[in-house]
Design an enzyme around this catalytic site. Structure first.
Site, short mmCIF file in Angstrom:
data_model
loop_
_atom_site.label_atom_id
_atom_site.label_comp_id
_atom_site.label_asym_id
_atom_site.label_seq_id
_atom_site.Cartn_x
_atom_site.Cartn_y
_atom_site.Cartn_z
N GLU A 1 0.71 -1.15 0.08
CA GLU A 1 0.12 0.04 -0.09
C GLU A 1 0.90 1.25 -0.17
O GLU A 1 0.62 2.21 -0.60
CB GLU A 1 -0.98 -0.04 1.18
CG GLU A 1 -1.84 -1.21 1.32
CD GLU A 1 -3.14 -1.08 0.43
OE1 GLU A 1 -3.17 -0.15 -0.40
OE2 GLU A 1 -3.85 -2.28 0.10
N LYS B 1 -2.80 9.60 1.65
CA LYS B 1 -4.07 9.32 1.80
C LYS B 1 -4.87 10.52 2.36
O LYS B 1 -5.97 10.85 1.89
CB LYS B 1 -4.38 8.06 2.67
CG LYS B 1 -5.59 7.68 3.17
CD LYS B 1 -6.15 6.32 3.24
CE LYS B 1 -7.60 6.28 3.16
NZ LYS B 1 -7.88 4.84 3.53
N HIS C 1 -6.12 -2.21 -7.20
CA HIS C 1 -7.17 -2.94 -6.34
C HIS C 1 -8.32 -3.55 -7.34
O HIS C 1 -8.70 -4.75 -7.10
CB HIS C 1 -7.89 -2.05 -5.38
CG HIS C 1 -7.05 -1.85 -4.18
ND1 HIS C 1 -5.58 -1.16 -4.28
CD2 HIS C 1 -7.14 -2.31 -2.91
CE1 HIS C 1 -5.19 -1.07 -2.99
NE2 HIS C 1 -6.01 -1.71 -2.42
N1 LIG Z 1 -11.41 1.19 6.78
C1 LIG Z 1 -10.64 1.23 5.74
O1 LIG Z 1 -10.52 2.32 4.94
C2 LIG Z 1 -10.07 0.23 5.27
C3 LIG Z 1 -8.79 0.18 4.25
C4 LIG Z 1 -8.10 -0.96 3.88
C5 LIG Z 1 -8.52 -2.10 4.51
N2 LIG Z 1 -9.47 -2.26 5.49
C6 LIG Z 1 -9.85 -3.54 6.03
O2 LIG Z 1 -8.64 -3.95 6.90
C7 LIG Z 1 -8.71 -5.26 6.88
C8 LIG Z 1 -7.18 -5.95 7.09
O3 LIG Z 1 -6.48 -5.23 7.85
P1 LIG Z 1 -4.89 -5.61 8.38
O4 LIG Z 1 -4.50 -6.08 6.92
O5 LIG Z 1 -4.49 -4.72 9.33
O6 LIG Z 1 -5.10 -7.18 8.97
P2 LIG Z 1 -5.76 -7.56 10.34
O7 LIG Z 1 -6.61 -6.48 11.08
O8 LIG Z 1 -6.48 -8.91 10.14
O9 LIG Z 1 -4.46 -7.99 11.22
C9 LIG Z 1 -3.49 -8.94 10.69
C10 LIG Z 1 -2.79 -9.98 11.71
O10 LIG Z 1 -1.64 -9.32 12.43
C11 LIG Z 1 -1.89 -9.46 13.68
N3 LIG Z 1 -1.32 -8.38 14.38
C12 LIG Z 1 -1.54 -7.10 14.10
N4 LIG Z 1 -0.73 -6.22 14.65
C13 LIG Z 1 0.28 -7.19 15.03
C14 LIG Z 1 1.43 -6.61 15.80
N5 LIG Z 1 1.87 -5.18 15.72
N6 LIG Z 1 2.37 -7.67 15.98
C15 LIG Z 1 2.02 -9.07 15.88
N7 LIG Z 1 0.86 -9.35 15.15
C16 LIG Z 1 0.09 -8.31 14.87
C17 LIG Z 1 -3.39 -9.66 14.15
O11 LIG Z 1 -3.70 -10.12 15.45
C18 LIG Z 1 -4.07 -10.10 12.99
O12 LIG Z 1 -3.93 -11.53 13.14
C19 LIG Z 1 -9.75 -5.71 6.12
O13 LIG Z 1 -10.87 -6.38 6.82
C20 LIG Z 1 -10.10 -4.88 5.21
O14 LIG Z 1 -11.28 -4.90 4.52
C21 LIG Z 1 -10.28 -1.35 5.77
ZN LIG Z 2 -5.81 -2.12 -0.06
#
Ligand SMILES: NC(=O)c1ccc[n+]([C@@H]2O[C@H](COP(=O)([O-])OP(=O)(O)OC[C@H]3O[C@@H](n4cnc5c(N)ncnc54)[C@H](O)[C@@H]3O)[C@@H](O)[C@H]2O)c1
Ligand SMILES: [Zn+2]
Length: 365
Positions: free
Chosen positions: A190, A232, A253
């Protein structure tokens, strides 16, 4: 967007007014900031079991030091937690523990926790204060900014939700030390996107510091994260409700989402799918004569240098095209693309003839 101090990035739109605090070990000062900002003194931290094991006392300690009482609530890890049932369980917890409209919900986690907690905060008692403390690189540069909250429905991802801005965001780079490699790469993808769509210097910095980035050098990471956040924020400020230019955040995307869908969300992480999507769109842009081969080359080299994929294997091209035609951003079945003009410059709402798309994908299959 403005830099109100070296490590605070202000977000100002007609409906949003908050600061993003970026740096190493910024949790304690952030607690103080919240105490000044909010009238209540009850904080509810929503997170995952693993994250609470690692950082629970650090987060609650920072809040308690600022005068808050704290409750923690853990939801299971993974996308499947982002649903209405988990939200309902969270409401029950909040109501049972006496959360009221002066309480603050703190999302401590990645995008899953952020989206779910934001949604709960938006709807519990018609909306209570909410802050984001992102712990994944993706959440730091992407999901914690822009006010989108929501949960999945069995008929669609992010189908139920609302725009609900946080009161503040705390982006503590030190939290990244424990982030699994695959999640780290996801966020890098990203950041590359942010460079391509709006920040040539960010892209050049990533080219120059590729090795340091792979080593998670925190000085380099701080700069990358601040610049990616700034991209962003600029885009969101220009188009808070997603009427136009905000579409450029979807660079890579359209194909990325389709790849995730045809592989049932099992083969590629989101970041990997987006990396492949960006590479293919760059190739497409080159085929359409919109960008020079040199720009496309630079993107391929950077992605590969960081350890991200630039091509896929064993994918049914027809299925991929079908899924794209059903993308919620397709208009009358015609796929809309964000194409690349150069590093740092993209054009949006571009319709690409199906035969051109097909010849590109066939070449890759
Ligand atoms: N609201 C928005 O604008 C927006 C934009 C992009 C993505 N999203 C959403 O975000 C989600 C994906 O988020 P993600 O990629 O952060 O994944 P996630 O929230 O599932 O986190 C990934 C994994 O990493 C672990 N983890 C997180 N931080 C950690 C750390 N510091 N140390 C060790 N482990 C850690 C967590 O326990 C989890 O299992 C999707 O649901 C997507 O739809 C939302
Ligand atoms: Zn993305």
């Amino acid at each position: 967007m403005s830099m109100s101090s070296p490590h605070q990035i202000a977000v100002r739109t007609p409906t949003e007014n908050y600061d993003i605090h970026v740096g190493q070990d910024v949790l304690v000062p952030f607690g103080q900031h919240l105490a000044e900002l909010l009238p209540g003194r009850k904080a509810f931290v929503v997170s995952h079991p693993t994250l609470l094991d690692l950082y629970g006392p650090t987060v609650t300690g920072a809040l308690q030091q600022a005068g808050f009482t704290t409750e923690t609530y853990a939801v299971p890890e993974g996308e499947t937690s982002k649903n209405l049932q988990t939200a309902a369980d969270l409401y029950t917890h909040l109501a049972t523990c006496g959360a009221d409209r002066r309480s603050v919900l703190c999302a401590f986690g990645g995008g899953v926790v952020g989206d779910l907690t934001g949604f709960a905060a938006a709807t519990y008692m018609r909306g209570i204060p909410f802050v984001q403390i992102p712990t994944t690189l993706l959440a730091m540069v992407d999901s914690s900014i822009g006010g989108k909250t929501g949960v999945n429905h069995e008929l669609g991802k992010n189908m139920i939700g609302s725009f609900y801005p946080p009161r503040a965001v705390c982006t503590d780079i030190a939290l990244l030390r424990s982030l699994p490699e695959r999640e780290y790469l996801c966020g890098l993808s990203e950041i590359v996107k942010a460079g391509v769509i709006d920040d040539t210097e960010l892209f050049t910095l990533m080219e120059r510091e590729t090795e340091a980035i792979r080593q998670r050098d925190e000085a380099v990471l701080t700069t990358l994260i601040e610049r990616a956040i700034a991209v962003k924020v600029r885009v969101v400020e220009e188009d808070p409700t997603e009427q136009g230019v905000r579409a450029i955040l979807n660079f890579g995307h359209t194909i990325g989402h389709a790849l995730e869908a045809v592989t049932a969300y099992e083969q590629y992480s989101h970041g990997e799918a987006v990396a492949i999507g960006m590479a293919l769109v760059a190739k497409l842009s080159e085929m359409l004569g919109l960008c020079e081969p040199e720009a496309r080359n630079r993107l391929f080299s950077l992605l590969e240098g960081l350890g991200l994929p630039v091509a896929y294997a064993d994918i049914d091209t027809q299925r991929l095209i079908e899924v794209m035609a059903h993308d919620k951003k397709a208009i009358d079945g015609v796929v809309q693309f964000i194409l690349m003009r150069d590093i740092g410059s993209v054009v949006y709402r571009q319709q690409v003839p199906t035969d051109v798309l097909e010849s590109l994908l066939v070449e890759y299959a």
